[in-house]
Design a protein around this motif. Structure first.
Motif, PDB file in Angstrom:
ATOM      1  N   UNK A 254       0.859  -1.175   0.000  1.00  0.00           N
ATOM      2  CA  UNK A 254       0.000   0.000   0.000  1.00  0.00           C
ATOM      3  C   UNK A 254       0.904   1.236   0.000  1.00  0.00           C
ATOM      4  N   UNK A 255       0.721   2.091  -1.002  1.00  0.00           N
ATOM      5  CA  UNK A 255       1.638   3.234  -1.159  1.00  0.00           C
ATOM      6  C   UNK A 255       1.627   4.136   0.070  1.00  0.00           C
ATOM      7  N   UNK A 256       0.467   4.256   0.721  1.00  0.00           N
ATOM      8  CA  UNK A 256       0.381   5.170   1.876  1.00  0.00           C
ATOM      9  C   UNK A 256       0.871   4.518   3.159  1.00  0.00           C
ATOM     10  N   UNK A 257       0.283   3.373   3.497  1.00  0.00           N
ATOM     11  CA  UNK A 257       0.580   2.784   4.814  1.00  0.00           C
ATOM     12  C   UNK A 257       1.797   1.864   4.789  1.00  0.00           C
ATOM     13  N   UNK A 258       2.217   1.432   3.595  1.00  0.00           N
ATOM     14  CA  UNK A 258       3.342   0.489   3.501  1.00  0.00           C
ATOM     15  C   UNK A 258       2.914  -0.946   3.804  1.00  0.00           C
ATOM     16  N   UNK A 259       1.618  -1.145   4.072  1.00  0.00           N
ATOM     17  CA  UNK A 259       1.100  -2.471   4.424  1.00  0.00           C
ATOM     18  C   UNK A 259       1.186  -3.434   3.245  1.00  0.00           C
ATOM     19  N   UNK A 260       1.416  -4.724   3.545  1.00  0.00           N
ATOM     20  CA  UNK A 260       1.411  -5.738   2.493  1.00  0.00           C
ATOM     21  C   UNK A 260      -0.040  -6.137   2.198  1.00  0.00           C
TER      22      UNK A 260
END
Ligand code: GLU
Ligand code: MG
Length: 453
Positions: A254-260
């Motif tokens: 996720x570009x915002x949260x960095x989440x996979x």
């Protein structure tokens, strides 16, 4: 002469000079994924960044340009530079090709950029880890080649410690070089073929990994050469030993949260993969034939994609269009910890930009159309009978380069990803390669037929 002592180029120049860089390579790849480019002295950094280096496209394999057309120019990605560990006065820049003032639609890196931009619109950054397998050999006086370790051949060389240590001279140099570049090597092993290795390093976004893979092949060649050896990324150098895959491990960040976004601890199918991940798999399976033509791009690639023909018996290479849990007999698998999908059909001879672009486009289509790949295969697919495979609805990957090219030509995705120009020139080039192979009369044929009748 613009000396680039101020502004962005100035900061870059100061950084490069402080590291002892005097020359820069403005580099891109040809259709095979082999690096090409021109060398520019550091005084001309600014011009180089603005695309000063020109090339006649017709001099390169498969570039859809006539000799009379305007040249292509390389536009280096300023953040991509890598100082050559074996030649520290040179910095290599991954570049996009341009022509007539805009990105050249047949440039491999641009083709990947376009697919990554599609994902970016949804807020996703596609991630890729490539597990490159390769052999390192020594030339022999009779024109052949042999593994570096001179110990007796083993029946099963997979994970062999003694032969791994025998190869540490060149390998530790290569690993040090990779780590000094910040690539974070986390594992190296001796693979199933004697003299075959895998060096695994951290994944990154698809473009960065593709740049690194191109550089990795060049660096492995160079370091092996300095030790009197050579590295080969040919997919299947021996008929009876394992081939060299370059499995693609993929997820979306996720570009915002960095989440996979491919991870889901509550996955009902028990693989810890999210719905997004399953749609991605379904899209890739749908287009597998055309994708194969690009990620397994040589005549020799299809000698790897077989069931048997390695030292361990089975090859560990994929044969069927199917996916599974942590089960290596599937072309796509979801490794144990979940959160990513592995595509095992890719080999070490691929052009990573074109390969990643095809896979990403297919995965995005799967997501857009919410395709479902069905339940994961958990059995050993290698031992299924034809009847069982039929019942399961599992088909084969292309069995030759010719079949793969037919699938590539027939699938609208290929033209959509490559653009009309590269689609035609790539296919023409590859059809010629296949024809040249099929017209060749091999030693096998002579041994079998010359005196048979
Ligand atoms: N060498 C195998 C291949 O051709 C893969 C072995 C492994 O799973 O590491 O794909
Ligand atoms: Mg391996």
């Amino acid at each position: 002469m613009a000396k680039a002592r101020t502004g962005k180029a100035g900061a870059l120049r100061r950084d490069l000079e402080a590291r002892g860089v005097k020359y820069m390579l403005s580099s891109y790849v040809d259709l095979h994924g082999v690096p090409k480019g021109k060398m520019v002295p550091i005084d001309h950094l600014e011009q180089m960044l603005n695309g000063s280096e020109l090339y006649t496209g017709a001099a390169l394999d498969g570039v859809p340009q006539d000799v009379s057309e305007e040249e292509v120019s390389s536009h280096p990605d300023p953040k991509s530079w890598i100082q050559l560990p074996w030649r520290p006065d040179v910095a290599w820049f991954a570049s996009d090709l341009w022509t007539r003032g805009k990105p050249f639609e047949a440039c491999s890196r641009t083709i990947l950029n376009d697919q990554m931009a599609r994902a970016a619109k949804q807020g996703w950054v596609p991630q890729l880890g490539m597990e490159a397998e390769f052999y390192v050999f020594q030339d022999t006086a009779d024109g052949g080649f042999r593994p570096v370790s001179n110990r007796k051949n083993l029946e099963k060389a997979a994970y062999d410690v003694v032969r791994l240590v025998d190869n540490m001279s060149w390998m530790s140099e290569l690993v040090d070089a990779m780590n000094n570049l910040g690539w974070d090597v986390y594992s190296l092993d001796h693979e199933d073929g004697i003299g075959q290795f895998e060096i695994d390093f951290a994944y990154s976004d698809m473009r960065t990994m593709s740049d690194r893979f191109v550089f990795f092949r060049m660096m492995a060649h160079e370091i092996a050469r300095q030790h009197g050896y050579f590295a080969t990324f040919m997919p299947k150098p021996y008929p009876d030993r394992a081939g060299s895959g370059a499995h693609f491990n993929m997820s979306f960040k996720d570009a915002k949260s960095g989440k996979n976004l491919f991870f889901d601890a509550g996955d009902k199918r028990g693989c810890q993969l999210s719905k997004l991940g399953y749609h991605f798999i379904a899209g890739v399976l749908k287009h597998m034939g055309a994708i194969c033509a690009v990620i397994a791009p040589t005549v020799n690639s299809y000698k790897r994609l077989i069931l048997k023909g390695s030292q361990s018996g089975f090859t560990w290479a994929p044969v069927f269009v199917c996916y599974g849990n942590n089960n290596r007999t599937n072309t796509m698998r979801i490794p144990l910890a979940g959160g990513r999908v592995e595509l095992r059909a890719a080999d070490s001879a691929c052009n990573p930009y074109l390969g990643a672009a095809m896979v990403l486009a297919a995965g995005l289509e799967g997501i857009e159309k919410r395709l479902d790949p069905g339940e994961p295969h958990t059995d050993n697919m290698y031992v299924k009978t034809e009847k069982e495979l039929k019942k399961l609805g599992v088909g084969y990957l292309p069995r030759t380069m010719g079949e793969a090219l037919d699938a590539f030509e027939a699938d609208p995705l290929s033209r959509q990803v490559f653009g009309q120009g590269l689609f035609t020139s790539w296919l023409d080039y590859k059809r010629d390669e296949w024809l040249s192979y099929t017209n060749h009369v091999s030693d096998w044929e002579k041994a079998r037929y010359l005196k048979m009748f």
